[in-house]
Design an enzyme around this catalytic site. Structure first.
Site, PDB file in Angstrom:
ATOM      1  CG  HIS A 156      -5.934   1.698   4.921  1.00  0.00           C
ATOM      2  ND1 HIS A 156      -5.435   2.638   5.795  1.00  0.00           N
ATOM      3  CD2 HIS A 156      -4.943   0.786   4.722  1.00  0.00           C
ATOM      4  CE1 HIS A 156      -4.178   2.306   6.099  1.00  0.00           C
ATOM      5  NE2 HIS A 156      -3.866   1.185   5.464  1.00  0.00           N
TER       6      HIS A 156
ATOM      7  CD  GLU B 265      -2.711   5.293   6.767  1.00  0.00           C
ATOM      8  OE1 GLU B 265      -2.726   5.379   5.526  1.00  0.00           O
ATOM      9  OE2 GLU B 265      -1.713   4.912   7.413  1.00  0.00           O
TER      10      GLU B 265
ATOM     11  CG  ASN C 182      -1.663   1.281   1.423  1.00  0.00           C
ATOM     12  OD1 ASN C 182      -1.843   2.045   0.478  1.00  0.00           O
ATOM     13  ND2 ASN C 182      -2.113   1.538   2.647  1.00  0.00           N
ATOM     14  CD1 TRP C 183       3.769   1.305  -2.571  1.00  0.00           C
ATOM     15  CD2 TRP C 183       3.548   2.132  -4.644  1.00  0.00           C
ATOM     16  NE1 TRP C 183       4.574   0.566  -3.410  1.00  0.00           N
ATOM     17  CE2 TRP C 183       4.453   1.051  -4.681  1.00  0.00           C
ATOM     18  CE3 TRP C 183       3.245   2.797  -5.825  1.00  0.00           C
ATOM     19  CZ2 TRP C 183       5.059   0.627  -5.872  1.00  0.00           C
ATOM     20  CZ3 TRP C 183       3.849   2.390  -7.001  1.00  0.00           C
ATOM     21  CH2 TRP C 183       4.744   1.316  -7.028  1.00  0.00           C
ATOM     22  CE  LYS C 184       0.941   3.485   4.988  1.00  0.00           C
ATOM     23  NZ  LYS C 184       0.233   3.469   6.245  1.00  0.00           N
TER      24      LYS C 184
ATOM     25  CB  SER D  64       4.990  -1.970  11.827  1.00  0.00           C
ATOM     26  OG  SER D  64       4.511  -0.667  12.104  1.00  0.00           O
TER      27      SER D  64
ATOM     28  CD  GLU E 267      -3.686  -2.794   7.112  1.00  0.00           C
ATOM     29  OE1 GLU E 267      -2.584  -3.072   6.663  1.00  0.00           O
ATOM     30  OE2 GLU E 267      -4.238  -1.709   6.922  1.00  0.00           O
TER      31      GLU E 267
ATOM     32  N   GLY F  11       2.078   2.038  10.726  1.00  0.00           N
ATOM     33  CA  GLY F  11       2.984   3.180  10.625  1.00  0.00           C
ATOM     34  C   GLY F  11       3.672   3.521  11.933  1.00  0.00           C
TER      35      GLY F  11
ATOM     36  N   GLY G 275       2.708  -1.294   4.256  1.00  0.00           N
ATOM     37  CA  GLY G 275       2.680   0.132   3.935  1.00  0.00           C
ATOM     38  C   GLY G 275       4.079   0.646   3.659  1.00  0.00           C
ATOM     39  N   GLY G 276       4.664   1.321   4.647  1.00  0.00           N
ATOM     40  CA  GLY G 276       5.962   1.973   4.491  1.00  0.00           C
ATOM     41  C   GLY G 276       7.035   1.120   3.829  1.00  0.00           C
TER      42      GLY G 276
HETATM   43  C1  PEP Z   1      -0.852   0.016   5.760  1.00  0.00           C
HETATM   44  O1  PEP Z   1      -0.791   1.139   5.269  1.00  0.00           O
HETATM   45  O2  PEP Z   1      -1.788  -0.723   5.458  1.00  0.00           O
HETATM   46  C2  PEP Z   1       0.189  -0.412   6.696  1.00  0.00           C
HETATM   47  C3  PEP Z   1       0.094  -1.588   7.242  1.00  0.00           C
HETATM   48  O3  PEP Z   1       1.213   0.478   6.915  1.00  0.00           O
HETATM   49  P1  PEP Z   1       2.639   0.155   7.632  1.00  0.00           P
HETATM   50  O4  PEP Z   1       3.149  -1.130   7.037  1.00  0.00           O
HETATM   51  O5  PEP Z   1       3.482   1.334   7.270  1.00  0.00           O
HETATM   52  O6  PEP Z   1       2.381   0.023   9.085  1.00  0.00           O
END
Ligand code: PEP
Length: 250
Positions: free
Chosen positions: A95, A97, A9-11, A213, A167, A173, A234-235
């Site tokens: 999601h 966010e 997920n590139w947000k 994470s 999640e 994050g 994500g990141g």
């Molecule tokens: C996400 O955006 O779905 C996520 C899990 O982010 P991260 O891996 O950065 O915690």
């Protein structure tokens, strides 16, 4: 047999040029990798370019969100028809966010899931508890409520493409991943709820991803749990080499 799925997920990162540069670097690192399905969720401005660049490869691309209607006076929104028209086959729904910053609700998640099904998109539906809910002992209740609300009015037959992502909000994050045990316990709750809302076959076949994470250092221990069918990253999905290391978990 549930094929593992590793999704990035590139947000709100990467221009179209940066997205294509990622693919140029990433493709050679995953050539011949067939064990896992690999999926990317770029931003809406990069989506068409990534869909085109990944056509005919082992990579797929999806949208990070969508509206549930086909068209209308909804400024800033993208419809399922529009996604399908550019060859996009996957969509992220609910999601945290979106829930946290943009008022996404369980009701809208349900409408979006129904729209994804109607348009033959593969939906990745995200659920997860906040830290305060976990600390209060409400994790099971929250997860069951979110998943059952998402599935309201959907028949078992309509779920054949469904993917669920667990999640926990406190792990997204933040750098603090759920332990494999905590994640597996939550996945078991969700699988139980899938059986209750749909049936045992749906519970058995639906992939449940863990997200929060995920990094090269923790993916192998997470994937060692039979309950965990993949990861939503994500990141750590923003850098080709790091994401490739995750895809190549032990
Ligand atoms: C996400 O955006 O779905 C996520 C899990 O982010 P991260 O891996 O950065 O915690």
């Amino acid at each position: 047999m549930r094929k593992p799925l590793i999704a990035g997920n590139w947000k709100m990162y990467k221009t179209p040029q940066e997205s294509l540069a990622f693919l140029d670097a990433f493709f050679p690192l995953i050539t011949g990798h067939e064990r896992d399905e690999i999926l990317l969720f770029p931003t809406i401005t990069s989506l068409a370019a990534v869909v085109q660049a990944t056509a005919g490869t082992s990579l797929n691309a999806g949208a990070q969100n969508m509206h549930w209607l086909d068209e209308g006076p909804y400024t800033g929104e993208t419809s399922p028809t529009m996604l399908a028209s550019i060859g996009c086959c996957h969509v992220l729904i609910g999601h945290s966010e979106q829930r946290l910053y943009f008022g996404e609700t369980d009701e809208r998640v349900n409408l979006k899931l129904k729209a994804a099904i109607q348009h033959n998109l593969t939906p990745v539906v995200c659920v997860g508890e906040h830290l305060a809910e976990r600390e209060a002992g409400h994790t099971e209740q929250v997860l069951r409520a979110q998943l059952s609300a998402a599935l309201r009015g959907i028949s078992p037959q309509q779920t054949h493409k469904l993917v669920v992502a667990y999640e926990p909000v406190w792990a997204i994050g933040t750098g603090s991943t759920a332990t494999p045990e905590i994640a597996a316990e939550a996945h078991a709750i969700l699988r139980h709820e899938l059986a209750a809302c749909c049936d045992a076959e749906v519970a058995e076949r639906t992939r449940i991803l863990y997200g929060g994470s995920v990094k090269p250092e923790n993916i192998s221990a997470l994937m060692a749990k039979p309950e965990i069918d993949g990861a939503l990253v994500g990141g750590a999905s923003l850098v080709p080499r790091t994401f490739a290391e995750i895809v190549h978990y032990a």
